[in-house]
Design an enzyme around this catalytic site. Structure first.
Site, PDB file in Angstrom:
ATOM      1  N   SER A   1       6.570 -17.796 -47.323  1.00  0.00           N
ATOM      2  CA  SER A   1       5.708 -16.626 -47.135  1.00  0.00           C
ATOM      3  C   SER A   1       5.729 -15.666 -48.321  1.00  0.00           C
ATOM      4  O   SER A   1       6.153 -14.507 -48.215  1.00  0.00           O
ATOM      5  CB  SER A   1       6.076 -15.928 -45.824  1.00  0.00           C
ATOM      6  OG  SER A   1       5.906 -16.835 -44.772  1.00  0.00           O
TER       7      SER A   1
ATOM      8  N   ASP B   1       3.523 -18.129 -43.078  1.00  0.00           N
ATOM      9  CA  ASP B   1       3.859 -17.878 -41.668  1.00  0.00           C
ATOM     10  C   ASP B   1       2.627 -17.738 -40.768  1.00  0.00           C
ATOM     11  O   ASP B   1       2.655 -18.111 -39.597  1.00  0.00           O
ATOM     12  CB  ASP B   1       4.773 -16.648 -41.534  1.00  0.00           C
ATOM     13  CG  ASP B   1       4.244 -15.430 -42.265  1.00  0.00           C
ATOM     14  OD1 ASP B   1       3.203 -15.539 -42.944  1.00  0.00           O
ATOM     15  OD2 ASP B   1       4.879 -14.365 -42.162  1.00  0.00           O
TER      16      ASP B   1
ATOM     17  N   ARG C   1      15.446 -20.315 -42.417  1.00  0.00           N
ATOM     18  CA  ARG C   1      15.779 -21.091 -41.242  1.00  0.00           C
ATOM     19  C   ARG C   1      15.483 -22.544 -41.490  1.00  0.00           C
ATOM     20  O   ARG C   1      14.479 -22.886 -42.117  1.00  0.00           O
ATOM     21  CB  ARG C   1      14.962 -20.624 -40.033  1.00  0.00           C
ATOM     22  CG  ARG C   1      15.360 -19.245 -39.570  1.00  0.00           C
ATOM     23  CD  ARG C   1      14.940 -18.998 -38.148  1.00  0.00           C
ATOM     24  NE  ARG C   1      13.592 -19.472 -37.883  1.00  0.00           N
ATOM     25  CZ  ARG C   1      13.171 -19.835 -36.687  1.00  0.00           C
ATOM     26  NH1 ARG C   1      14.004 -19.794 -35.651  1.00  0.00           N
ATOM     27  NH2 ARG C   1      11.939 -20.237 -36.510  1.00  0.00           N
TER      28      ARG C   1
HETATM   29  P1  ADP Z   1       8.960 -10.404 -41.094  1.00  0.00           P
HETATM   30  O1  ADP Z   1       7.627  -9.762 -40.904  1.00  0.00           O
HETATM   31  O2  ADP Z   1       9.799  -9.700 -42.098  1.00  0.00           O
HETATM   32  O3  ADP Z   1       8.877 -11.879 -41.309  1.00  0.00           O
HETATM   33  P2  ADP Z   1       9.410  -9.914 -38.286  1.00  0.00           P
HETATM   34  O4  ADP Z   1       8.181 -10.581 -37.827  1.00  0.00           O
HETATM   35  O5  ADP Z   1      10.646 -10.136 -37.486  1.00  0.00           O
HETATM   36  O6  ADP Z   1       9.803 -10.264 -39.749  1.00  0.00           O
HETATM   37  O7  ADP Z   1       9.095  -8.365 -38.316  1.00  0.00           O
HETATM   38  C1  ADP Z   1      10.068  -7.450 -38.689  1.00  0.00           C
HETATM   39  C2  ADP Z   1       9.403  -6.110 -38.762  1.00  0.00           C
HETATM   40  O8  ADP Z   1       8.937  -5.730 -37.475  1.00  0.00           O
HETATM   41  C3  ADP Z   1      10.338  -5.024 -39.202  1.00  0.00           C
HETATM   42  O9  ADP Z   1      10.278  -4.866 -40.605  1.00  0.00           O
HETATM   43  C4  ADP Z   1       9.809  -3.805 -38.480  1.00  0.00           C
HETATM   44  O10 ADP Z   1       8.863  -3.158 -39.293  1.00  0.00           O
HETATM   45  C5  ADP Z   1       9.096  -4.343 -37.285  1.00  0.00           C
HETATM   46  N1  ADP Z   1       9.929  -4.123 -36.096  1.00  0.00           N
HETATM   47  C6  ADP Z   1      11.042  -4.780 -35.730  1.00  0.00           C
HETATM   48  N2  ADP Z   1      11.555  -4.274 -34.588  1.00  0.00           N
HETATM   49  C7  ADP Z   1      10.742  -3.266 -34.228  1.00  0.00           C
HETATM   50  C8  ADP Z   1      10.728  -2.339 -33.157  1.00  0.00           C
HETATM   51  N3  ADP Z   1      11.665  -2.323 -32.225  1.00  0.00           N
HETATM   52  N4  ADP Z   1       9.727  -1.447 -33.125  1.00  0.00           N
HETATM   53  C9  ADP Z   1       8.780  -1.429 -34.063  1.00  0.00           C
HETATM   54  N5  ADP Z   1       8.741  -2.264 -35.099  1.00  0.00           N
HETATM   55  C10 ADP Z   1       9.702  -3.171 -35.190  1.00  0.00           C
HETATM   56 MG    MG Z   2       8.051 -13.531 -40.341  1.00  0.00          MG
END
Ligand code: ADP
Ligand code: MG
Length: 511
Positions: free
Chosen positions: A177, A230, A108
């Protein structure tokens, strides 16, 4: 005619008897299977138990490891990385700043216009760009040129409001990250790639140097003012919104925490003490482990099969990447030893990571009386039809068998997710203990706020509710002074704010 009728009646009676015998046999077999399934469930429940006493031991162990990691490099499983962030946003930040967030398949770009205490974040704009898969495994130049190019295109759309005064260079906060050995606020070498990236020639390089070279190549005059991850971005964004924020926790694909430490409490820091007297520490708490962690055979096997055996044990029982996989492993054993889905193990169930945490969360939150979400998830993902499972005849003979089965799945989701949530709360208690903020002191009204973010925390409501109630349970009367806030995507704005609080123009303005 009469003979035929007698004969037919006899055949019918025999058939009924045979069917009855079959049903009895099925019932006996099924009650054996059911008992086995219940035994597996009970064993999981026992092994995943997180009574308060155990959580306190985990919290104490976390605090001990924090001390050890701060004492010397390599002194603990907790790296306790010195971030060089010794100034968190105050709200006074002004001007326009950029941020870049790289940590997955998308990155982003963001710009914010900061208007001090009155106008706060007066304006912000962002764009999300997906990274072509070939660049994730190509060369460092190719990746950073692509990023710099996207950033340049974004800068080209900058409106007049964001224009800097003549002669001033644009400044950027870079959220990166991946594991980095930080060497200053705006430099750090890449230790290794994770999350599907593999660009060999970037390992060991200064990430800011690599980006800066590419910015020059595309002709964009921009200075990287802060390199963070992050967790630190979330801490900065959280602090900007609330001056009582002292720590940030990410619960997403992985998990990590960062917090504000007193600089004199960091024996391994040999530099000058920062003016603020504070230093943000990136704990890398996903790598925490302790004999007090309730581990099961499923966790051990998942770890052995993982890309990083023996590492990130705390993360592997808490975070979004793994919860669904633990559930799959338990279901596999139930299918194998208790014929939970019928006589054979559904082939799809054997595929690692096919059951994702968002699926698990959807099943766990199923409020329909017949648990139809579970039914459809199992059908869509595992190609299991529960009404046909445990053999057709059984489900016809014993009503509600499939509902019973679905209820077991809810219980499994509950056990696995609640263990994770309670352990995350114990981790937070460990941080509060380290800071001496886990108890109320006579006459003192101190508030400690923890900024949480990440898809798991945000979307898995039963998980986040359990985390919050467990923290209350652990803190007792001190819980009134501890607040958890959701810092919704604070890390992007947080990085821009850190660029502002580490701007090259600050000294000039202050003097
Ligand atoms: P990242 O950690 O990859 O930077 P996010 O903070 O958006 O990205 O987290 C994404 C993760 O959150 C996914 O890999 C999944 O494990 C978890 N996640 C996303 N949506 C849900 C949901 N509806 N219920 C439970 N866990 C979720
Ligand atoms: Mg993240």
């Amino acid at each position: 005619m009469g003979k035929v009728a007698v004969c037919t009646a006899a055949v019918c009676a025999a058939a009924v008897c045979a069917a009855a015998a079959l049903v009895v046999r099925h019932r006996m077999r099924s009650s054996g299977r059911w008992a086995k399934a219940m035994a597996i469930l009970k064993e999981l429940e026992d092994k995943c138990g997180t009574p308060t006493g155990k959580l306190r031991q985990v919290a104490d162990a976390m605090a001990v490891e924090m001390h050890a990691g701060l004492a010397s490099e390599g002194g603990s499983k907790l790296k306790m990385i010195i971030s060089y962030v010794d100034n968190l946003p105050t709200g006074d930040e002004r001007g326009s700043f950029y941020a870049l967030d790289l940590g997955g398949t998308n990155f982003r770009v963001l710009r914010v216009l900061l208007g001090g205490k009155e106008k706060r974040v007066a304006k912000q704009e962002f764009e999300e760009v997906s990274i072509p898969p070939d660049l994730m495994i190509g060369t460092s130049d190719a990746l950073f040129d692509f990023i710099a190019d996207a950033l340049k295109k974004f800068v080209d759309t900058e409106g007049e409001d964001y224009h800097l005064s003549p002669g001033r260079q644009r400044e950027l906060g870079f959220t990166f990250s991946f594991p980095v050995k930080q060497t200053s606020i705006a430099s750090g070498t890449l230790v290794k790639w994770t999350k599907g990236f593999s660009i060999e020639d970037a390992v060991g390089q200064d990430i800011v140097g690599e980006l800066t070279k590419s910015l020059e190549r595309v002709g964009l005059d921009m200075r990287v003012a802060a390199l963070v991850n992050d967790t630190i971005g979330t801490l900065a964004g959280g602090r900007y919104d609330n001056p009582d924020v002292i720590a940030a926790v990410i619960l997403g694909t992985g998990t990590n925490a960062a917090y504000v430490e007193r600089a004199h409490a960091i024996p391994k820091w040999h530099g000058l003490l920062p003016k603020s007297g504070e230093m943000v520490i990136n704990m890398e708490w996903g790598n925490f482990r302790s004999s007090h962690l309730p581990l099961t055979e499923y966790d051990v096997a998942m770890d052995v099969d993982s890309l990083n055996p023996g590492e990130q044990i705390f993360e592997k029982i808490i975070s979004g990447m793994y919860l669904g996989e633990i559930l799959r492993r338990v279901l596999c054993r139930m299918a194998d030893e208790a014929a939970f889905f019928g006589d054979t193990i559904p082939p799809k169930l054997k595929i690692p990571f096919i059951l994702r945490t968002p699926h698990m969360s959807a099943m766990h939150h199923d409020t329909s009386s017949d648990l139809k979400v579970i039914g459809s998830k199992l059908k869509d993902i595992l190609e299991v039809s529960l009404s046909l499972s445990l053999s057709l005849s059984l489900s016809l003979c014993i009503s509600n068998t499939s509902l019973k089965t679905r209820k077991v799945i809810v219980e499994l989701c509950e056990i696995i997710s609640i263990r994770g949530a309670r352990l995350a709360a114990a981790g937070i208690l460990g941080v509060l203990k380290k800071l001496g903020r886990d108890t109320v002191k006579e006459g003192e009204k101190q508030s400690s706020v923890i900024a949480l973010d990440g898809g798991l925390y945000e979307h898995y409501t039963k998980f986040s509710n359990a985390l919050e109630s467990t923290l209350k349970e652990l803190l007792g009367e001190a819980s009134d002074s501890i607040v958890i806030t959701h810092s919704n995507d604070g890390s992007g704005v947080g990085a821009a704010l850190l660029a502002a609080s580490h701007s090259q123009y600050l000294e000039v303005e202050d003097s």
